[in-house]
Design a protein around this motif. Structure first.
Motif, PDB file in Angstrom:
ATOM      1  N   SER A  38       2.932   9.134   6.163  1.00  0.00           N
ATOM      2  CA  SER A  38       4.215   8.466   5.925  1.00  0.00           C
ATOM      3  C   SER A  38       5.297   9.084   6.791  1.00  0.00           C
ATOM      4  O   SER A  38       6.142   8.385   7.337  1.00  0.00           O
TER       5      SER A  38
ATOM      6  N   SER B 154      -1.454  11.342   2.860  1.00  0.00           N
ATOM      7  CA  SER B 154      -0.554  10.199   2.718  1.00  0.00           C
ATOM      8  C   SER B 154       0.874  10.589   3.058  1.00  0.00           C
ATOM      9  O   SER B 154       1.586   9.861   3.733  1.00  0.00           O
TER      10      SER B 154
ATOM     11  N   ASP C 166       2.814   4.331  -5.132  1.00  0.00           N
ATOM     12  CA  ASP C 166       2.057   5.422  -5.749  1.00  0.00           C
ATOM     13  C   ASP C 166       1.113   4.855  -6.802  1.00  0.00           C
ATOM     14  O   ASP C 166       1.495   3.978  -7.579  1.00  0.00           O
TER      15      ASP C 166
ATOM     16  N   THR D  78       0.805  -1.226   0.000  1.00  0.00           N
ATOM     17  CA  THR D  78       0.000   0.000   0.000  1.00  0.00           C
ATOM     18  C   THR D  78       0.839   1.277   0.000  1.00  0.00           C
ATOM     19  O   THR D  78       0.273   2.361  -0.128  1.00  0.00           O
ATOM     20  N   TRP D  79       2.117   1.172   0.100  1.00  0.00           N
ATOM     21  CA  TRP D  79       2.965   2.363   0.095  1.00  0.00           C
ATOM     22  C   TRP D  79       3.268   2.860  -1.314  1.00  0.00           C
ATOM     23  O   TRP D  79       3.786   3.956  -1.494  1.00  0.00           O
TER      24      TRP D  79
ATOM     25  N   LYS E 293       2.659  11.973  -4.188  1.00  0.00           N
ATOM     26  CA  LYS E 293       2.435  10.535  -4.191  1.00  0.00           C
ATOM     27  C   LYS E 293       1.074  10.247  -3.566  1.00  0.00           C
ATOM     28  O   LYS E 293       0.738  10.779  -2.520  1.00  0.00           O
TER      29      LYS E 293
ATOM     30  N   ARG F 225      -0.809   7.120  -2.171  1.00  0.00           N
ATOM     31  CA  ARG F 225      -0.687   5.710  -1.805  1.00  0.00           C
ATOM     32  C   ARG F 225      -1.970   4.967  -2.160  1.00  0.00           C
ATOM     33  O   ARG F 225      -3.055   5.503  -2.050  1.00  0.00           O
TER      34      ARG F 225
END
Length: 186
Positions: A179, A175, A105, A102-103, A114, A116
């Motif tokens: 992060s 996101s 792009d 899921t990280w 980006k 996610r």
């Protein structure tokens, strides 16, 4: 299907929104070709050579779909092509969410932010796929559009696209912030 969905202005709003969505996505990818190739490769669904080909061809196809959505004789076929592309994108995202990746792009817009991938993004693509399919059904059933219908539909689509793009930017900011907190928390 409800009668108001046969209104030419509603049909033109849907057509123009989808056209804007595909045009903005295509232009972003065309202006960041190498970055988009990295995104396609990062999905890990295609061999490297095919990833490069898809990254080169997909933005052109998206741009053609965008233009075709606004041309009456081919608009219905373009709406079906849009639905197919959106469904494929949704499946690609779902496969990677299932894999726990899921990280990565999504590659939807090359706006420098980006986005996610997530189940919410899969749902978004499902809704957009249904919109494109509904548009394909509505096109032949709607009466001929006048200048007022088309103009109002185009303006409404522009507003919808601004709202959609704003939501994408906010999601990208969220996101990025999420992060950053995840990295700081380690």
């Amino acid at each position: 299907m409800p009668a108001f969905l046969h209104d030419p202005m509603i049909v033109w709003t849907a057509r123009a929104f989808l056209a804007l969505l595909f045009a903005v996505a295509a232009v972003g990818k065309l202006t960041a070709r190498e970055e988009f190739y990295g995104v396609v490769r990062n999905f890990r669904l295609l061999p490297d050579g095919l990833s490069r080909l898809v990254a080169a061809v997909l933005p052109v196809v998206e741009l053609l779909v965008a233009v075709a959505l606004l041309v009456d004789p081919v608009a219905q076929a373009a709406a079906l092509a849009a639905a197919a592309l959106l469904a494929v994108f949704g499946v690609a995202i779902a496969i990677n969410v299932i894999r726990g990746r899921t990280w990565i792009d999504c590659g939807c817009f090359r706006n420098g932010m980006k986005q996610r991938i997530s189940w919410l993004m899969v749902l978004r693509n499902l809704v957009l796929t249904l919109l494109a399919l509904g548009t394909a059904v509505m096109i032949p059933q709607a009466p001929e559009a006048g200048v007022l219908h088309i103009g109002t539909g185009l303006l409404a689509a522009a507003v919808l696209m601004l709202l959609y793009f704003s939501a994408s930017i906010i999601d990208g900011l969220f996101s990025r912030q999420h992060s950053t907190h995840m990295v700081k928390g380690r």
